[in-house]
Design a protein around this motif. Sequence first.
Motif, PDB file in Angstrom:
ATOM      1  N   ILE A   1       5.068   1.698  -6.272  1.00 23.81           N
ATOM      2  CA  ILE A   1       6.416   1.695  -5.694  1.00 23.81           C
ATOM      3  C   ILE A   1       7.103   3.031  -5.942  1.00 23.81           C
ATOM      4  N   VAL A   2       6.943   3.571  -7.140  1.00 25.70           N
ATOM      5  CA  VAL A   2       7.541   4.875  -7.446  1.00 25.70           C
ATOM      6  C   VAL A   2       6.984   5.943  -6.514  1.00 25.70           C
ATOM      7  N   GLU A   3       5.671   5.927  -6.293  1.00 24.75           N
ATOM      8  CA  GLU A   3       5.050   6.910  -5.395  1.00 24.75           C
ATOM      9  C   GLU A   3       5.570   6.749  -3.973  1.00 24.75           C
ATOM     10  N   GLN A   4       5.726   5.496  -3.514  1.00 25.52           N
ATOM     11  CA  GLN A   4       6.266   5.253  -2.179  1.00 25.52           C
ATOM     12  C   GLN A   4       7.683   5.811  -2.056  1.00 25.52           C
ATOM     13  N   MET A   5       8.499   5.569  -3.064  1.00 28.54           N
ATOM     14  CA  MET A   5       9.890   6.027  -3.026  1.00 28.54           C
ATOM     15  C   MET A   5       9.948   7.559  -3.025  1.00 28.54           C
ATOM     16  N   GLN A   6       9.060   8.182  -3.772  1.00 31.38           N
ATOM     17  CA  GLN A   6       9.045   9.648  -3.810  1.00 31.38           C
ATOM     18  C   GLN A   6       8.630  10.229  -2.458  1.00 31.38           C
ATOM     19  N   ARG A   7       7.623   9.615  -1.831  1.00 27.31           N
ATOM     20  CA  ARG A   7       7.191  10.108  -0.513  1.00 27.31           C
ATOM     21  C   ARG A   7       8.268   9.866   0.537  1.00 27.31           C
TER      22      ARG A   7
ATOM     23  N   CYS B   1      10.784   9.766  12.346  1.00 27.56           N
ATOM     24  CA  CYS B   1      11.140   9.538  10.945  1.00 27.56           C
ATOM     25  C   CYS B   1      11.041   8.050  10.600  1.00 27.56           C
ATOM     26  N   ALA B   2      11.572   7.194  11.478  1.00 27.96           N
ATOM     27  CA  ALA B   2      11.500   5.749  11.254  1.00 27.96           C
ATOM     28  C   ALA B   2      10.053   5.270  11.219  1.00 27.96           C
ATOM     29  N   ARG B   3       9.239   5.822  12.088  1.00 26.82           N
ATOM     30  CA  ARG B   3       7.817   5.461  12.138  1.00 26.82           C
ATOM     31  C   ARG B   3       7.111   5.858  10.842  1.00 26.82           C
ATOM     32  N   GLU B   4       7.409   7.054  10.355  1.00 27.85           N
ATOM     33  CA  GLU B   4       6.803   7.522   9.110  1.00 27.85           C
ATOM     34  C   GLU B   4       7.275   6.690   7.921  1.00 27.85           C
ATOM     35  N   MET B   5       8.562   6.360   7.894  1.00 27.83           N
ATOM     36  CA  MET B   5       9.100   5.547   6.797  1.00 27.83           C
ATOM     37  C   MET B   5       8.477   4.159   6.781  1.00 27.83           C
ATOM     38  N   ASN B   6       8.282   3.584   7.966  1.00 29.10           N
ATOM     39  CA  ASN B   6       7.666   2.265   8.040  1.00 29.10           C
ATOM     40  C   ASN B   6       6.238   2.303   7.496  1.00 29.10           C
ATOM     41  N   ALA B   7       5.513   3.362   7.835  1.00 29.26           N
ATOM     42  CA  ALA B   7       4.135   3.497   7.344  1.00 29.26           C
ATOM     43  C   ALA B   7       4.106   3.688   5.837  1.00 29.26           C
ATOM     44  N   LEU B   8       5.041   4.473   5.308  1.00 26.54           N
ATOM     45  CA  LEU B   8       5.083   4.715   3.864  1.00 26.54           C
ATOM     46  C   LEU B   8       5.415   3.439   3.085  1.00 26.54           C
ATOM     47  N   CYS B   9       6.326   2.661   3.626  1.00 29.20           N
ATOM     48  CA  CYS B   9       6.814   1.485   2.902  1.00 29.20           C
ATOM     49  C   CYS B   9       5.914   0.268   3.051  1.00 29.20           C
ATOM     50  N   THR B  10       5.031   0.283   4.033  1.00 33.43           N
ATOM     51  CA  THR B  10       4.140  -0.863   4.238  1.00 33.43           C
ATOM     52  C   THR B  10       2.676  -0.506   4.003  1.00 33.43           C
ATOM     53  N   SER B  11       2.422   0.759   3.665  1.00 33.57           N
ATOM     54  CA  SER B  11       1.047   1.241   3.454  1.00 33.57           C
ATOM     55  C   SER B  11       0.176   0.999   4.685  1.00 33.57           C
ATOM     56  N   SER B  12       0.785   1.034   5.856  1.00 33.99           N
ATOM     57  CA  SER B  12       0.033   0.830   7.089  1.00 33.99           C
ATOM     58  C   SER B  12      -0.430   2.171   7.646  1.00 33.99           C
ATOM     59  N   THR B  13      -1.456   2.115   8.477  1.00 31.78           N
ATOM     60  CA  THR B  13      -1.980   3.327   9.097  1.00 31.78           C
ATOM     61  C   THR B  13      -1.256   3.563  10.422  1.00 31.78           C
ATOM     62  N   LEU B  14      -0.802   4.787  10.619  1.00 35.28           N
ATOM     63  CA  LEU B  14      -0.107   5.103  11.862  1.00 35.28           C
ATOM     64  C   LEU B  14      -1.091   5.128  13.024  1.00 35.28           C
ATOM     65  N   SER B  15      -0.815   4.318  14.047  1.00 28.17           N
ATOM     66  CA  SER B  15      -1.659   4.321  15.237  1.00 28.17           C
ATOM     67  C   SER B  15      -1.187   5.424  16.172  1.00 28.17           C
ATOM     68  N   PRO B  16      -2.103   5.981  16.979  1.00 30.17           N
ATOM     69  CA  PRO B  16      -1.686   7.057  17.899  1.00 30.17           C
ATOM     70  C   PRO B  16      -0.666   6.572  18.919  1.00 30.17           C
ATOM     71  N   LEU B  17       0.210   7.469  19.309  1.00 33.70           N
ATOM     72  CA  LEU B  17       1.204   7.161  20.343  1.00 33.70           C
ATOM     73  C   LEU B  17       0.607   7.546  21.693  1.00 33.70           C
ATOM     74  N   LYS B  18       0.210   6.550  22.479  1.00 33.29           N
ATOM     75  CA  LYS B  18      -0.461   6.815  23.747  1.00 33.29           C
ATOM     76  C   LYS B  18       0.293   6.217  24.940  1.00 33.29           C
ATOM     77  N   LYS B  19       0.620   4.935  24.831  1.00 30.28           N
ATOM     78  CA  LYS B  19       1.211   4.208  25.950  1.00 30.28           C
ATOM     79  C   LYS B  19       2.735   4.249  25.886  1.00 30.28           C
ATOM     80  N   LEU B  20       3.363   4.018  27.024  1.00 30.29           N
ATOM     81  CA  LEU B  20       4.818   3.964  27.078  1.00 30.29           C
ATOM     82  C   LEU B  20       5.344   2.910  26.111  1.00 30.29           C
ATOM     83  N   SER B  21       4.647   1.790  26.011  1.00 26.04           N
ATOM     84  CA  SER B  21       5.087   0.703  25.142  1.00 26.04           C
ATOM     85  C   SER B  21       5.077   1.095  23.670  1.00 26.04           C
ATOM     86  N   ASP B  22       4.281   2.097  23.289  1.00 22.62           N
ATOM     87  CA  ASP B  22       4.221   2.529  21.886  1.00 22.62           C
ATOM     88  C   ASP B  22       5.534   3.138  21.416  1.00 22.62           C
ATOM     89  N   PHE B  23       6.369   3.582  22.361  1.00 24.70           N
ATOM     90  CA  PHE B  23       7.602   4.280  22.010  1.00 24.70           C
ATOM     91  C   PHE B  23       8.822   3.367  21.986  1.00 24.70           C
TER      92      PHE B  23
END
Length: 378
Positions: A63-69, A119-141
Amino acid sequence: MLALKSSELENIATSLASVAGVLKEANTDRLESWRNLETMTSASSLLQGFTRLVDYNRPTVHIVEQMQRASSTLFDTADFLRTLEAYVDFLEKRADNSITLTVILRYIASLSGLLDFMCAREMNALCTSSTLSPLKKLSDFGTLPASSIHEFHLVNAPPEIRELAETNPDMQILEAGDGLLVASFGDIDSSSAVTTFVAGVGSSNPDGWNTYLNRARTVAASTNSASVLWLGYQAPDSIPAAVSGAAARNAASDLQGFQAALHARNPHQRKVVMGYSYGSTVVGKAASSEDFHADAVVLVGSPGAGVSHSSQLSAPVYAVTGNADPIGFAGTQYGGIHGADPTSALFGATVWASSSTHSGYWDDEEFLQKVAEVVQEK
């Protein structure tokens, strides 16, 4: 006018860093005290207990590492945002009588919207330890404005698409990839209607993209609304290859997904999908689903829509094949390469008369007027 404020981000980042520091210091003290206890005994049961305590403490470390990132991400975003704010402050004082400066301000607002989204996308990935999927389709945005999506693609699209954007400054890139392009003319977010134009054989070759862009631009001008050039599939590269319906079948779900993304952004917008040549086969395959978001389908110079009757498509169908268009020989009212001729009486579409050649529809004022009537229909 900007989506974020650097001062707010810095305050949050500072608070996160401070809390992370307190947790880290407390954690360090706790581990030190456990190590001191560990030196007081050699009993295996107690040593095993100390090991378990360290294991239980690992989530706190994570959690500390997540908060720092997260704090670092917010600081970086705020740093970039300060630059945008300085430009806005400078330009707003001088923009009252300058169209050029007003346009630049809108451009900066698009960058700010994209920055907020990333920024929101990066924060969500940091806080959930999820892998960022590529942004390809209109729906991804999600609901990110089209102008901000365009800015993203200007940085990340293949070179040939970025070069195309330079020579076509009035277009906005919605999707991009190798041999794939989805671009709009007019604002898809505010326009009362959007016409999605799907091209056919050879349209995955960037050498011909300017021709298709001009056609989509003509549709936008004729209908006084937004249009989209949808080259979001690997089109057959030759007429012999177009005998197969495989490319159309493969493309159908992607076209359905794009129309669904348009609908999610603006459910009350009128949506017309126009398929040209083999693109009409793609549209037919996509419109065979009841979930296809289209208020009308227009089949232009069509070798067939993959169905035998217009009732098999999920929207009212309009069809046109010019008297001078040889593709009219590709099908009859009873069937053909890709189904029945959509302009035949038995197919059941609303048929428009035309004397056009296969490539001449966009020079036919009567055809363009018919398209406008369908798009503007209330």
